[in-house]
Design an enzyme around this catalytic site. Structure first.
Site, mmCIF file in Angstrom:
data_model
loop_
_atom_site.group_PDB
_atom_site.id
_atom_site.type_symbol
_atom_site.label_atom_id
_atom_site.label_comp_id
_atom_site.label_asym_id
_atom_site.label_seq_id
_atom_site.Cartn_x
_atom_site.Cartn_y
_atom_site.Cartn_z
ATOM 1 N N ARG A 127 32.977 20.803 82.829
ATOM 2 C CA ARG A 127 34.118 20.461 83.696
ATOM 3 C C ARG A 127 35.212 19.712 82.927
ATOM 4 O O ARG A 127 35.844 18.792 83.447
ATOM 5 C CB ARG A 127 33.677 19.607 84.886
ATOM 6 C CG ARG A 127 32.750 20.276 85.835
ATOM 7 C CD ARG A 127 33.383 21.476 86.540
ATOM 8 N NE ARG A 127 32.456 22.050 87.484
ATOM 9 C CZ ARG A 127 31.526 22.956 87.141
ATOM 10 N NH1 ARG A 127 31.444 23.405 85.898
ATOM 11 N NH2 ARG A 127 30.699 23.441 88.057
ATOM 12 N N SER B 98 33.191 19.962 94.998
ATOM 13 C CA SER B 98 32.418 18.810 94.488
ATOM 14 C C SER B 98 33.385 17.690 94.120
ATOM 15 O O SER B 98 34.285 17.902 93.310
ATOM 16 C CB SER B 98 31.647 19.189 93.223
ATOM 17 O OG SER B 98 30.850 20.301 93.480
ATOM 18 N N GLU C 192 35.253 14.558 89.729
ATOM 19 C CA GLU C 192 35.605 15.830 89.093
ATOM 20 C C GLU C 192 37.056 16.159 89.476
ATOM 21 O O GLU C 192 37.803 16.792 88.742
ATOM 22 C CB GLU C 192 34.661 16.926 89.625
ATOM 23 C CG GLU C 192 35.028 18.316 89.167
ATOM 24 C CD GLU C 192 34.133 19.412 89.750
ATOM 25 O OE1 GLU C 192 32.902 19.260 89.746
ATOM 26 O OE2 GLU C 192 34.691 20.419 90.205
#
Ligand code: FAD
Length: 342
Positions: free
Chosen positions: A169, A241, A337
């Site tokens: 990520r 998320s 994130e």
């Protein structure tokens, strides 16, 4: 045609969290030329635009307050063939293309490599930012290079896959080169035959009807898993998320396992173990908890949601409370994130 700068625009339709805040200035660009004109104008008219923010589909941002500068919504579209041989094809895809539409285009043409990334919201241009990933595949597996405009010089150039420094990520665009470039297109190399299938995730195997699936069948299985697990932002505001899965030292993980025998971990090297943030958050009692207009989703604690009129600050305060409780219970720091703006 020139693009028009609009004033005091609500960002509610432009972020999947559905946060209702305002952009002082907002412009949608549909070609690279329009984008370059806007960037020249911004330079010429400083200090009128104290900051600029590049927006794709708004599926990975949380706006904390009204945005005082200029939002440039990237809607540059187009898919072009660069080259092909019997085995594979290279495509150049403009940054404003919708990611899932691009996946569907690949499936229609039987180009393999992105089927596991089906149904991820957002644009192609934002995908390299956090090296989007799902079900064992990341975009770094198929990106050849990324075309960017340097925000200081307005010059265009290419950044190779290696230079992107893709990680879990993450990429150079989120770190060293944060706010330095605007991504205008991405070149992908995809297979035309002998597709490399990734069905290692148990849930995919269970959803497939046979052992030798096509890429179209894998995509279909993933779409049905995602639709059953994740809240649809069109029905309930969210940004997927909220936190990354933390990577901790394996000996810390072993110690935690003594105290919490059910803790789950995936070794990613001899020293490092990845722990699902959703599990940690759930064990702190957040799953399904409603706090004012926000909360942690009832099926997936990692997804924070907007039940209607949540302010960005409200979601962020909840996120900080969750971070603190995970740290207090497990001694693990979980990082967002999502991109926090404001
Ligand atoms: C329901 C849901 C499920 C999700 N599932 C996944 C998943 O499985 N895997 C995964 O990795 N992600 C997932 N995400 C997160 C999100 O879809 C991805 O991060 C996506 O790539 C964001 O694209 P976007 O166009 O919406 O970006 P935006 O939210 O518009 O922008 C994200 C960041 O990228 C920057 N940016 C956008 N476009 C450009 C550009 N052209 N040039 C430079 N900077 C740019 C923005 O400034 C911002 O910092 C999910 C999100 C939701 C809402």
């Amino acid at each position: 045609m020139k693009s028009q700068i609009l004033q005091n625009i609500s960002l509610k339709p432009y972020n999947t969290f559905g946060i209702d805040c305002t952009a002082k200035s907002f412009v949608e660009v549909k070609t690279v030329e329009q984008l370059l004109n806007i960037l020249e104008m911004v330079k010429a008219e400083q200090p009128k635009f104290p900051s600029i923010f590049i927006l794709g589909g708004g599926s990975n941002v949380l706006f904390l307050k009204d945005f005082d500068g200029l939002i440039i919504k990237n809607s540059i579209t187009g898919i072009e063939k660069v080259k092909e041989n019997e085995k594979d094809i290279t495509l150049y895809v403009s940054a404003g293309e919708n990611w899932h539409n691009f996946v569907l285009f690949c499936l229609e043409n039987n180009y393999g490599g992105v089927e596991n990334l089906s149904l991820i919201p957002g644009t192609v241009g934002a995908a390299p930012m956090q090296n989007i990933g799902a079900y064992g595949v990341e975009i770094r597996n198929v990106v050849e290079r990324v075309k960017v405009i340097d925000r200081k010089t307005n010059k265009q150039f290419w950044i190779s896959n290696k230079q992107c420094q893709f990680g879990y990520r993450s990429s150079i665009f989120k770190h060293e080169a944060k706010d330095k470039y605007i991504i205008i297109g991405v070149e992908f190399r995809l297979t035309k035959e002998n597709h490399v299938l990734n069905t290692s995730y148990g849930a995919i195997k269970d959803a497939l009807e046979n052992d030798t699936p096509t890429i179209q069948e894998i995509s279909k299985a993933i779409i049905s898993i995602r639709e059953s697990k994740l809240p649809n932002p069109k029905e309930i505001g969210n940004g997927g998320s909220f936190f990354k899965n933390p990577e901790i030292l394996s000996n810390q993980f072993e110690k935690l396992k003594e105290e919490f025998p059910a803790i789950v971990g995936y070794p990613i090297s001899d020293e490092i173990t990845k722990v699902p943030a959703g599990w940690l958050i759930e064990k702190c009692g957040w799953k399904g908890k409603v706090v004012g207009n926000t909360g942690a989703h009832k099926n997936q604690a990692l997804v924070l949601v907007n039940y209607g009129n949540a302010k960005g600050e409200e979601v962020w305060n909840l996120a900080k409370e969750i971070q603190q409780s995970v740290f207090n219970k497990f001694g693990i720091e979980i990082e967002p994130e999502i991109n926090i703006v404001g």
